[in-house]
Scaffold this motif. Structure first.
Motif, PDB file in Angstrom:
ATOM      1  N   ASP A 173      -6.855   4.401   5.237  1.00  0.00           N
ATOM      2  CA  ASP A 173      -5.896   3.616   6.115  1.00  0.00           C
ATOM      3  C   ASP A 173      -6.797   2.092   5.953  1.00  0.00           C
ATOM      4  O   ASP A 173      -7.748   2.143   6.438  1.00  0.00           O
ATOM      5  CB  ASP A 173      -5.908   4.320   7.543  1.00  0.00           C
ATOM      6  N   ILE A 174      -5.888   1.204   6.126  1.00  0.00           N
ATOM      7  CA  ILE A 174      -6.446  -0.376   5.899  1.00  0.00           C
ATOM      8  C   ILE A 174      -5.712  -1.181   7.055  1.00  0.00           C
ATOM      9  O   ILE A 174      -4.488  -0.968   7.377  1.00  0.00           O
ATOM     10  CB  ILE A 174      -6.541  -0.882   4.691  1.00  0.00           C
ATOM     11  N   ASP A 175      -6.370  -2.316   7.607  1.00  0.00           N
ATOM     12  CA  ASP A 175      -5.534  -3.152   8.371  1.00  0.00           C
ATOM     13  C   ASP A 175      -5.037  -4.239   7.538  1.00  0.00           C
ATOM     14  O   ASP A 175      -4.028  -4.539   8.099  1.00  0.00           O
ATOM     15  CB  ASP A 175      -6.809  -3.775   9.036  1.00  0.00           C
ATOM     16  N   SER A 176      -5.360  -4.587   6.566  1.00  0.00           N
ATOM     17  CA  SER A 176      -4.871  -5.721   5.690  1.00  0.00           C
ATOM     18  C   SER A 176      -4.807  -5.562   4.379  1.00  0.00           C
ATOM     19  O   SER A 176      -5.831  -5.338   3.747  1.00  0.00           O
ATOM     20  CB  SER A 176      -5.517  -6.966   6.081  1.00  0.00           C
ATOM     21  N   PRO A 177      -3.575  -5.615   3.534  1.00  0.00           N
ATOM     22  CA  PRO A 177      -3.527  -5.608   2.108  1.00  0.00           C
ATOM     23  C   PRO A 177      -4.273  -6.544   1.589  1.00  0.00           C
ATOM     24  O   PRO A 177      -5.095  -6.310   0.630  1.00  0.00           O
ATOM     25  CB  PRO A 177      -2.102  -5.461   1.810  1.00  0.00           C
ATOM     26  N   GLN A 178      -4.223  -7.828   1.880  1.00  0.00           N
ATOM     27  CA  GLN A 178      -5.019  -8.903   1.371  1.00  0.00           C
ATOM     28  C   GLN A 178      -6.615  -8.885   1.438  1.00  0.00           C
ATOM     29  O   GLN A 178      -7.203  -9.040   0.472  1.00  0.00           O
ATOM     30  CB  GLN A 178      -4.573 -10.257   2.282  1.00  0.00           C
ATOM     31  N   ALA A 179      -6.998  -8.254   2.679  1.00  0.00           N
ATOM     32  CA  ALA A 179      -8.453  -8.237   2.745  1.00  0.00           C
ATOM     33  C   ALA A 179      -9.145  -7.357   1.847  1.00  0.00           C
ATOM     34  O   ALA A 179      -9.990  -7.271   1.305  1.00  0.00           O
ATOM     35  CB  ALA A 179      -8.656  -7.981   4.269  1.00  0.00           C
ATOM     36  N   ALA A 180      -8.167  -6.090   1.799  1.00  0.00           N
ATOM     37  CA  ALA A 180      -8.729  -4.961   0.825  1.00  0.00           C
ATOM     38  C   ALA A 180      -8.536  -5.665  -0.524  1.00  0.00           C
ATOM     39  O   ALA A 180      -9.618  -5.208  -1.486  1.00  0.00           O
ATOM     40  CB  ALA A 180      -7.652  -3.726   0.745  1.00  0.00           C
ATOM     41  N   PHE A 181      -7.596  -6.376  -0.913  1.00  0.00           N
ATOM     42  CA  PHE A 181      -7.623  -6.656  -2.379  1.00  0.00           C
ATOM     43  C   PHE A 181      -8.940  -7.710  -2.768  1.00  0.00           C
ATOM     44  O   PHE A 181      -9.439  -7.805  -3.584  1.00  0.00           O
ATOM     45  CB  PHE A 181      -6.193  -7.634  -2.479  1.00  0.00           C
ATOM     46  N   ALA A 230       8.610 -10.708   3.051  1.00  0.00           N
ATOM     47  CA  ALA A 230       9.557 -11.757   2.965  1.00  0.00           C
ATOM     48  C   ALA A 230       8.698 -13.167   3.373  1.00  0.00           C
ATOM     49  O   ALA A 230       8.971 -14.302   3.180  1.00  0.00           O
ATOM     50  CB  ALA A 230      10.645 -11.617   4.119  1.00  0.00           C
ATOM     51  N   ASP A 231       7.377 -12.891   4.190  1.00  0.00           N
ATOM     52  CA  ASP A 231       6.691 -14.177   4.772  1.00  0.00           C
ATOM     53  C   ASP A 231       5.744 -14.654   3.608  1.00  0.00           C
ATOM     54  O   ASP A 231       4.880 -15.367   3.946  1.00  0.00           O
ATOM     55  CB  ASP A 231       6.183 -13.881   6.087  1.00  0.00           C
ATOM     56  N   GLY A 232       5.616 -13.979   2.659  1.00  0.00           N
ATOM     57  CA  GLY A 232       4.582 -14.307   1.485  1.00  0.00           C
ATOM     58  C   GLY A 232       3.383 -13.797   1.562  1.00  0.00           C
ATOM     59  O   GLY A 232       2.696 -13.660   0.587  1.00  0.00           O
ATOM     60  N   GLU A 233       3.145 -12.755   2.495  1.00  0.00           N
ATOM     61  CA  GLU A 233       2.059 -11.999   2.661  1.00  0.00           C
ATOM     62  C   GLU A 233       1.880 -10.854   1.689  1.00  0.00           C
ATOM     63  O   GLU A 233       3.342 -10.221   1.256  1.00  0.00           O
ATOM     64  CB  GLU A 233       1.800 -11.403   4.037  1.00  0.00           C
ATOM     65  N   LEU A 234       0.917 -10.410   1.203  1.00  0.00           N
ATOM     66  CA  LEU A 234       0.634  -9.496   0.075  1.00  0.00           C
ATOM     67  C   LEU A 234       1.184  -8.309   0.720  1.00  0.00           C
ATOM     68  O   LEU A 234       0.956  -7.745   1.759  1.00  0.00           O
ATOM     69  CB  LEU A 234      -0.812  -9.335  -0.465  1.00  0.00           C
ATOM     70  N   ALA A 235       2.076  -7.436  -0.075  1.00  0.00           N
ATOM     71  CA  ALA A 235       2.619  -6.017   0.451  1.00  0.00           C
ATOM     72  C   ALA A 235       1.913  -5.002  -0.579  1.00  0.00           C
ATOM     73  O   ALA A 235       1.653  -3.834  -0.096  1.00  0.00           O
ATOM     74  CB  ALA A 235       3.992  -6.118   0.299  1.00  0.00           C
ATOM     75  N   ARG A 236       2.122  -5.125  -2.003  1.00  0.00           N
ATOM     76  CA  ARG A 236       1.625  -4.180  -2.800  1.00  0.00           C
ATOM     77  C   ARG A 236       0.955  -4.690  -3.768  1.00  0.00           C
ATOM     78  O   ARG A 236       1.428  -5.670  -4.610  1.00  0.00           O
ATOM     79  CB  ARG A 236       2.704  -3.209  -3.004  1.00  0.00           C
TER      80      ARG A 236
END
Length: 491
Positions: A279-287, A310-316
């Protein structure tokens, strides 16, 4: 016009052609060897049943179990008339086995102790046999068992074989077995010489593959040097009869009762498909913390296939966990260790070993600390497919394998693999490099066996390997194209 088999014979005898001149016409076209073979077939017709009754009457029913126990090296294998070993066992039983006077035996008649059944049969009933049959049985008593490599095969007629222990070669008349044999096959057999021809008296149902020649060569090293006379050769093989039979059982058991397949990855680890989940808090941080694992790929290249909210944040996003080089294949630039997926609040990696699963867990915990929480690892199993699905998959693979671009890529990969193979330390060669092994006769013969196996396997691939690849490999090793026809110990 040639008469039919059932037409009146043109000689005017009034008999059918097949009962009159056809036999003479056929015999006239046969070689002396084929005529001898046909005479012997007629003389020995029905003999196996006669011999079985004779042994039962003199030696008793329990003798076959006693002999079987010895033939199978006292492994407590119950005799089974349907066993694939029976075509070898019965001739061995008749011509080689004898009640041991120094051991406990079920055969009470002491006059039979130390005597093979065929020897006793010749003494008691030999005078009533066709002289050719009598000479053949005497030859069976003298002919030892050995390993024979098929050098050439003429299906429906016979084959040329080399004795891998003593190095002699012979042309064998064998119409049945020759239809299914391939060059490079190895037979543990009893080949008998009679009236200038060689015949198979005992032959296994299952031939051994070229690879098995390596272990036979190792056994040969423990015997005396190549014999110089036929008599010495026969004595040599008889002296090593138990060791030869023991090796036969070891090799054929791997075919008849193959052990569970143990697959290793290129790092030598047992292949155990694993899925590791966090489980992670943020996809961007993990990437950001793990993008360096995708060796050789830039951040922009990785993000080109990413999915965003939709807001531009990394999803997958997906990436391949790689390391430089490869332990087995020197031509590979990198090794893919696992496939990573970052999706929402979940981080998953699929790897193929327990070691890689543990290594990835440590990487994540060191890189992300408390922002990644380990949920566990689980074995990944594939669902069993139906026969129809398997057939469809095979058909699709065969179709793809015929595509020119696929064949080109496969041949390029194999060429690179074989180029590196010659400088690898090969366990079957005693951890020697093929380039070094070919410098001595036994090593050269072992490398030849490996190449023969490679060529056979290559012919059976969906996309057959370009012959030029293996021919160039032979040239690199200083081996001529095709199989060597001479015993390397005698050149």
């Amino acid at each position: 016009m040639k008469p039919g088999r059932n037409d009146p014979c043109p000689c005017g005898s009034g008999r059918k052609y097949k009962h009159c001149c056809l036999a003479a016409a056929t015999q006239a076209s046969e070689s002396p060897q084929e005529i001898t073979w046909r005479r012997l077939r007629r003389a020995t017709e029905g003999f196996p049943k006669t011999m079985a009754r004779f042994v039962e009457e003199l030696y008793g029913l329990d003798a076959i179990d006693e002999a079987w126990e010895e033939f199978t090296l006292w492994e407590e294998v119950e005799f089974d008339s349907a066993s694939p070993h029976v075509p070898l066992f019965l001739p061995w039983f008749y011509h080689c086995w004898a009640p041991d006077p120094l051991e406990e035996t079920c055969v009470e008649d002491t006059s039979l102790h130390g005597r093979a059944p065929t020897s006793v049969f010749l003494e008691q009933r030999g005078a009533r046999l066709d002289p050719l049959h009598r000479r053949y049985l005497q030859a069976c008593l003298e002919a030892p068992f050995s390993f024979h490599e098929i050098l050439r095969c003429d299906p429906g007629h016979g084959f040329r074989a080399r004795d891998l222990i003593i190095g002699t070669e012979c042309e064998v008349l064998e119409r049945s077995a020759s239809q299914s044999l391939e060059i490079g096959d190895i037979l543990f057999a009893q080949i008998v010489s009679i009236e200038g021809i060689f015949l198979v008296e005992a032959c296994p149902m299952v031939p051994l593959p070229p690879m098995d020649k390596i272990e036979i060569i190792d056994l040969r090293k423990r015997t005396a040097p190549a014999p110089t006379t036929e008599l010495f050769a026969q004595e040599l093989l008889r002296g090593w009869e138990i060791e030869l039979r023991e090796l036969y059982h070891e090799l054929v058991t791997e075919i008849l009762e193959p052990p569970p397949v143990e697959i290793h990855n290129t790092d030598g680890e047992f292949v155990v498909p694993q899925r590791v989940t966090f489980d992670i808090d943020s996809p961007q941080a993990a990437f950001d913390a793990l993008k360096h694992l995708a060796l050789g790929e830039s951040e922009d290249e990785l993000l080109a296939t990413a999915e965003r909210r939709a807001d531009g944040e990394l999803a997958r996003i997906e990436l391949a966990w790689k390391k430089a080089g490869n332990r087995v294949h020197a031509s590979w630039d990198n090794t893919i260790l696992g496939h990573v997926e970052i999706a929402g609040e979940r981080l998953v990696v699929d790897v193929n070993s327990n070691e890689r699963a543990e290594a990835f867990r440590k990487i994540v915990e060191d890189a992300l600390g408390g922002s990644a929480r380990y949920r566990g690892s689980e074995n990944v199993t594939t669902t069993e497919s139906t026969d129809e699905e398997d057939a469809a998959e095979d058909e699709e693979q065969a179709r793809l394998a015929e595509l020119p671009e696929v064949r080109e890529n496969i041949n390029a990969m194999l060429a690179a693999h074989y180029e590196g193979w010659v400088t690898q330390e090969i366990p079957a060669l005693g951890n020697r490099r093929p380039l070094d092994a070919v410098k001595d006769p036994d090593g050269r013969e072992k490398v030849e066996a490996l190449l023969s196996q490679m060529e056979r396997d290559a012919r059976r691939m969906h996309a057959s390997v370009d012959d030029g690849i293996l021919n160039r490999l032979r040239e690199h090793l200083g081996l001529s194209e095709g199989r060597n026809q001479a015993d390397p110990r005698r050149t």
